[in-house]
Design a protein around this motif. Structure first.
Motif, short mmCIF file in Angstrom:
data_model
loop_
_atom_site.label_atom_id
_atom_site.label_comp_id
_atom_site.label_asym_id
_atom_site.label_seq_id
_atom_site.Cartn_x
_atom_site.Cartn_y
_atom_site.Cartn_z
N GLY B 105 0.81 -1.21 0.00
CA GLY B 105 0.00 0.00 0.00
C GLY B 105 0.84 1.26 0.00
O GLY B 105 0.33 2.36 -0.07
N SER B 134 -0.84 5.23 -10.94
CA SER B 134 -1.59 4.79 -9.77
C SER B 134 -1.00 5.39 -8.49
O SER B 134 -1.73 5.81 -7.59
N ALA B 135 0.33 5.47 -8.41
CA ALA B 135 0.96 6.09 -7.24
C ALA B 135 0.62 7.58 -7.19
O ALA B 135 0.33 8.13 -6.12
N GLN B 137 -2.05 8.99 -8.35
CA GLN B 137 -3.45 9.14 -7.94
C GLN B 137 -3.63 8.88 -6.45
O GLN B 137 -4.39 9.60 -5.78
N SER B 138 -2.92 7.90 -5.93
CA SER B 138 -3.00 7.64 -4.48
C SER B 138 -2.54 8.87 -3.69
O SER B 138 -3.16 9.28 -2.71
N HIS B 139 -1.43 9.45 -4.14
CA HIS B 139 -0.87 10.61 -3.46
C HIS B 139 -1.82 11.81 -3.56
O HIS B 139 -1.99 12.58 -2.62
N LYS B 141 -5.09 11.63 -3.90
CA LYS B 141 -6.25 11.38 -3.02
C LYS B 141 -5.91 11.59 -1.56
O LYS B 141 -6.78 11.93 -0.76
#
Lengths: 162, 162
Positions: B105, B134-135, B137-139, B141
């Motif tokens: 995660g 994807s990383a 977008q995670s950051h 969010k």
């Protein structure tokens, strides 16, 4: 100033040898793509291409070719360039210091190449720094010491002919 | 020379603002642990400790504390130190350029902090460089822009009081 990695025998692999060519030639062999392709992969493997952008953040790219002709590209990031003395690069980051997406079974490592004058020759120390003991063991089983040792022999032969 | 990462909008996040404190103070705020703890975590989070070994390969360590008191340590590696202008560090490597073992995660990123004089103030650009979309977008969010923006407000308040 640079905080060099301290070697941890549980995690790291070291090849240290003294060779009878001048340190300037060893540096040239490591930093000139046209020379790298001549020695980098232990025979019967070969190096089909090499690109080096010799500055921190710069690209260090090689393609190794197996005897059967399968190509294995590898792209890492240069971290430290101390002209004639120290080259550090890592497969843990890509060019421009971008984190790399890992692939299964792959382990990143950082290579520290130290070149020191020793008489008329060079004390050569190549250290591979790993995240954990399992990566070190995988690299050891792949034949790091023998492979990098053979490559060093080839490097010496290459620069002798210059 | 340093090959700076080129920003890729699909992979990277950028906070760019001009603030009315001198670049020297912004640099000091980023490189002095006793100051970092005062502004680094957006309130109501706090920073319970910070260690910085300000050189390539050096340790960049922070512990952020949630309002509930849970601590989140983070240890990365400093890559570039251009006094007063540019600080680059990454969570993709540990101190001494050692590759890091990833945790589920988690996503590594490289931070590029650029500090430029702009009138009497500072043009401040913080870029977070990721391995993949994807990383990023995670950051995103997690609130990168808001969080780093609030931290910058806190930085400005901190150095105004010096």
């Amino acid at each position: 100033m640079t905080a060099y990695p301290s070697v941890n025998p549980d995690l790291d692999l070291v090849l240290e040898r003294t060779v009878d060519v001048a340190p300037e030639l060893v540096w040239r062999a490591w930093t000139t793509p046209e020379l790298v392709v001549r020695w980098f992969a232990p025979k019967p493997w070969s190096t089909s291409s090499c690109e080096i952008d010799l500055q921190p953040g710069g690209r260090f790219h090689t393609v190794m070719r197996s005897p059967e002709g399968t190509e294995y590209p590898s792209t890492g990031c240069i971290l430290v360039v101390e002209e004639g003395r120290t080259l550090v690069f890592t497969s843990g980051l890509g060019p421009g210091f971008r984190p790399q997406v890992g692939t299964d079974g792959d382990f990143p490592f950082t290579a520290v190449i130290r070149i020191e004058r020793s008489g008329n020759g060079t004390k050569y120390t190549a250290t591979a720094i790993h995240a954990d003991a399992s990566a070190k063991q995988s690299h050891e089983k792949m034949g790091f010491v023998e492979g990098w040792g053979t490559a060093l022999d080839q490097l010496v032969e290459t620069v002798r002919g210059l």
